[in-house]
Scaffold this active site. Structure first.
Site, PDB file in Angstrom:
ATOM      1  N   SER A 156       8.459 -12.715   2.605  1.00 17.04           N
ATOM      2  CA  SER A 156       8.801 -12.334   3.988  1.00 17.04           C
ATOM      3  C   SER A 156      10.275 -12.577   4.272  1.00 17.04           C
ATOM      4  O   SER A 156      10.721 -13.736   4.330  1.00 17.04           O
ATOM      5  CB  SER A 156       7.960 -13.054   5.060  1.00 17.04           C
ATOM      6  N   GLY A 157      10.983 -11.482   4.386  1.00 25.57           N
ATOM      7  CA  GLY A 157      12.355 -11.545   4.883  1.00 25.57           C
ATOM      8  C   GLY A 157      13.431 -11.908   3.885  1.00 25.57           C
ATOM      9  O   GLY A 157      14.569 -12.141   4.284  1.00 25.57           O
ATOM     10  N   HIS A 167       3.324 -11.598   6.151  1.00 30.99           N
ATOM     11  CA  HIS A 167       3.113 -10.170   5.881  1.00 30.99           C
ATOM     12  C   HIS A 167       4.375  -9.402   6.286  1.00 30.99           C
ATOM     13  O   HIS A 167       4.312  -8.274   6.784  1.00 30.99           O
ATOM     14  CB  HIS A 167       1.898  -9.658   6.670  1.00 30.99           C
ATOM     15  N   GLN A 196      -4.283  -7.229  -5.804  1.00 33.83           N
ATOM     16  CA  GLN A 196      -4.380  -7.760  -4.430  1.00 33.83           C
ATOM     17  C   GLN A 196      -5.626  -7.197  -3.760  1.00 33.83           C
ATOM     18  O   GLN A 196      -5.799  -5.985  -3.664  1.00 33.83           O
ATOM     19  CB  GLN A 196      -3.120  -7.381  -3.630  1.00 33.83           C
ATOM     20  N   ARG A 233       1.294  -2.056  15.134  1.00 34.62           N
ATOM     21  CA  ARG A 233       2.691  -1.782  14.768  1.00 34.62           C
ATOM     22  C   ARG A 233       3.137  -0.536  15.521  1.00 34.62           C
ATOM     23  O   ARG A 233       2.856   0.586  15.104  1.00 34.62           O
ATOM     24  CB  ARG A 233       2.802  -1.591  13.262  1.00 34.62           C
ATOM     25  N   GLY A 268       0.835  -1.195   0.000  1.00 36.41           N
ATOM     26  CA  GLY A 268       0.000   0.000   0.000  1.00 36.41           C
ATOM     27  C   GLY A 268       0.870   1.244   0.000  1.00 36.41           C
ATOM     28  O   GLY A 268       1.947   1.258   0.607  1.00 36.41           O
TER      29      GLY A 268
HETATM   30  C1  FMN Z   1       4.927  -0.698   3.342  1.00 39.47           C
HETATM   31  C2  FMN Z   1       4.258  -2.016   3.165  1.00 39.47           C
HETATM   32  C3  FMN Z   1       2.950  -2.062   2.728  1.00 39.47           C
HETATM   33  C4  FMN Z   1       2.321  -3.294   2.531  1.00 39.47           C
HETATM   34  N1  FMN Z   1       1.051  -3.318   2.049  1.00 39.47           N
HETATM   35  C5  FMN Z   1       0.485  -4.509   1.756  1.00 39.47           C
HETATM   36  C6  FMN Z   1      -0.789  -4.552   1.117  1.00 39.47           C
HETATM   37  O1  FMN Z   1      -1.391  -3.524   0.840  1.00 39.47           O
HETATM   38  N2  FMN Z   1      -1.307  -5.767   0.843  1.00 39.47           N
HETATM   39  C7  FMN Z   1      -0.646  -6.944   1.143  1.00 39.47           C
HETATM   40  O2  FMN Z   1      -1.165  -8.026   0.861  1.00 39.47           O
HETATM   41  N3  FMN Z   1       0.560  -6.914   1.721  1.00 39.47           N
HETATM   42  C8  FMN Z   1       1.140  -5.737   2.016  1.00 39.47           C
HETATM   43  N4  FMN Z   1       2.388  -5.718   2.578  1.00 39.47           N
HETATM   44  C9  FMN Z   1       3.086  -6.992   2.852  1.00 39.47           C
HETATM   45  C10 FMN Z   1       3.975  -7.401   1.677  1.00 39.47           C
HETATM   46  O3  FMN Z   1       3.203  -7.705   0.532  1.00 39.47           O
HETATM   47  C11 FMN Z   1       4.802  -8.635   2.010  1.00 39.47           C
HETATM   48  O4  FMN Z   1       3.977  -9.665   2.457  1.00 39.47           O
HETATM   49  C12 FMN Z   1       5.898  -8.406   3.039  1.00 39.47           C
HETATM   50  O5  FMN Z   1       6.269  -7.063   3.222  1.00 39.47           O
HETATM   51  C13 FMN Z   1       7.107  -9.214   2.565  1.00 39.47           C
HETATM   52  O6  FMN Z   1       8.154  -9.109   3.399  1.00 39.47           O
HETATM   53  P1  FMN Z   1       9.480  -8.244   3.082  1.00 39.47           P
HETATM   54  O7  FMN Z   1       9.075  -6.817   3.200  1.00 39.47           O
HETATM   55  O8  FMN Z   1      10.330  -8.709   4.191  1.00 39.47           O
HETATM   56  O9  FMN Z   1      10.009  -8.598   1.709  1.00 39.47           O
HETATM   57  C14 FMN Z   1       3.015  -4.500   2.798  1.00 39.47           C
HETATM   58  C15 FMN Z   1       4.333  -4.442   3.262  1.00 39.47           C
HETATM   59  C16 FMN Z   1       4.962  -3.218   3.438  1.00 39.47           C
HETATM   60  C17 FMN Z   1       6.390  -3.194   3.900  1.00 39.47           C
END
Ligand code: FMN
Length: 350
Positions: free
Chosen positions: A279-280, A247, A108, A145, A60
């Site tokens: 994730s990660g 997430h 999404q 958070r 987002g």
């Molecule tokens: C700033 C931010 C906004 C996010 N917004 C969404 C979102 O709108 N929808 C969603 O499914 N996941 C969202 N996520 C989760 C990411 O899609 C993802 O699952 C996660 O950040 C992956 O981990 P990483 O940041 O360690 O690569 C968001 C993550 C971040 C960091």
């Protein structure tokens, strides 16, 4: 505030760091003297060729990191034929995103308590030409958070005295935001109503998923699954792929490490069912490890926003090059030439 929004995680951030620890602790077995001169990091996702083994996870308000972030992500997706996840809470409309990504975009969906408005979004995505819907299911309530709360981060954006001080202390970001306008929740407003980020989605259940499966004729990916039982049930319902994800540690701080859930879920669903992972992941070797743990494709999120915040489009391109090069070098060290050659047995105890 923007950095804490992007970098932040749920609770004390223990879940996020546990996952990083577990990824880092995985060891890959080098093999030598196989000719590895001709290597490729290309893969296929839903039978479509992708030039890179990773895509862009939906986020987002990406334009908070840099005013043209969405455009650069879409361009990156088009160039490498990888999917860019377009969030319900995106800062560019879903119609513009799929156009800029030349079709390489997945929508999404955050199911809202209001079924009609969710159905309207699904219909809009279909009309805009999306063939893949990613339904995120790990946000029945938005995780707490603390870093966001402390900074007063709100969507839509709200300015108070502490934000004014924050922006004054970060002139490069503030001037650029002033010049390009405040990022908006571009899929909402006007006839599309308002988006309430912290609205409860607690009413979503298996019946709802069944309905969405029946109405959405394209590919349906369920994102945010950490339980093997849930994944098996989704497979039996005709879901096209499950995205194992915590997430990015932003939801349940006490969740198990998603990289380990991935392996368990792979065992439970069998070798043929498409599993995605995010994730990660932070480097090429991490990507190879996720494939060895059972992923068919992976997604990254925060590192892409940081690359653009630091160096604009150049930063994103450079990050893509670094990740590609690291992944290819890792394959060489393992004595293999393609992502398809990665096997679970390449993970070893140290
Ligand atoms: C700033 C931010 C906004 C996010 N917004 C969404 C979102 O709108 N929808 C969603 O499914 N996941 C969202 N996520 C989760 C990411 O899609 C993802 O699952 C996660 O950040 C992956 O981990 P990483 O940041 O360690 O690569 C968001 C993550 C971040 C960091």
């Amino acid at each position: 505030m923007v950095f804490d929004y992007i970098d932040g995680a749920a609770g004390e951030g223990l879940g996020e760091s546990l996952n990083r620890d577990r990824i880092q602790a995985l060891r890959l077995q080098p093999r030598v003297l196989n000719n590895v001169e001709h290597r490729s990091i290309a893969v296929t996702v839903f039978d479509q060729p992708a030039k890179l083994p990773f895509g862009i996870s939906p986020m987002g308000m990406c334009n908070l990191s840099s005013p043209h972030a969405d455009k650069w992500l879409a361009t990156f997706a088009a160039k490498h034929s990888v999917p860019v996840g377009v969030s319900t809470a995106a800062s560019t409309s879903l119609e513009t995103m799929i156009e800029m990504a030349q079709g390489h975009a997945w929508f999404q969906l955050y199911f809202s308590g209001n079924e009609d408005s969710s159905n309207a979004l699904i219909k809009r995505a279909e009309e805009a030409g999306y063939d893949t819907l990613v339904m995120t299911v790990d946000v029945p309530e938005v995780g707490r958070r603390p870093r966001e709360l402390r900074r007063g981060f709100k969507m839509p954006f709200k300015m108070g005295p502490s934000q004014v001080i924050d922006f004054a202390l970060h002139p490069r970001w503030s001037v650029s935001a002033l010049l390009h306008g405040r990022p908006e929740l571009a899929n909402f407003g006007g006839k599309y109503g308002a988006f309430e980020r912290t609205a409860s989605r607690a009413g979503a259940d298996w019946t709802l998923l069944e309905k969405i499966r029946q109405s959405w004729k394209g590919k349906l990916v369920i994102k945010g699954v950490l339980s093997a039982d849930d994944a098996v049930r989704m497979k039996s319902m005709g879901i096209d792929a499950v995205q194992v994800s915590s997430h990015g540690g932003r939801q349940l701080d006490s969740a198990p490490a998603p990289i380990e859930c991935l392996q368990k879920i792979r065992h439970a669903v069998g070798s043929d069912f498409p599993l995605f992972f995010d994730s990660g992941l932070r480097c090429g070797e991490d990507i190879v490890k996720a494939y060895a743990m059972g992923a068919d494709f992976v997604f990254m999120a925060r590192p892409l926003l940081f690359a653009m915040a630091a160096e604009g489009e150049k930063g994103l391109v450079q990050l893509g090059d670094v990740l590609s090069s690291e992944t290819s070098i890792a394959l060489a060290q393992l004595g293999i030439c393609s992502m398809q050659d990665i096997r679970p047995e390449m993970l070893v105890a140290s």
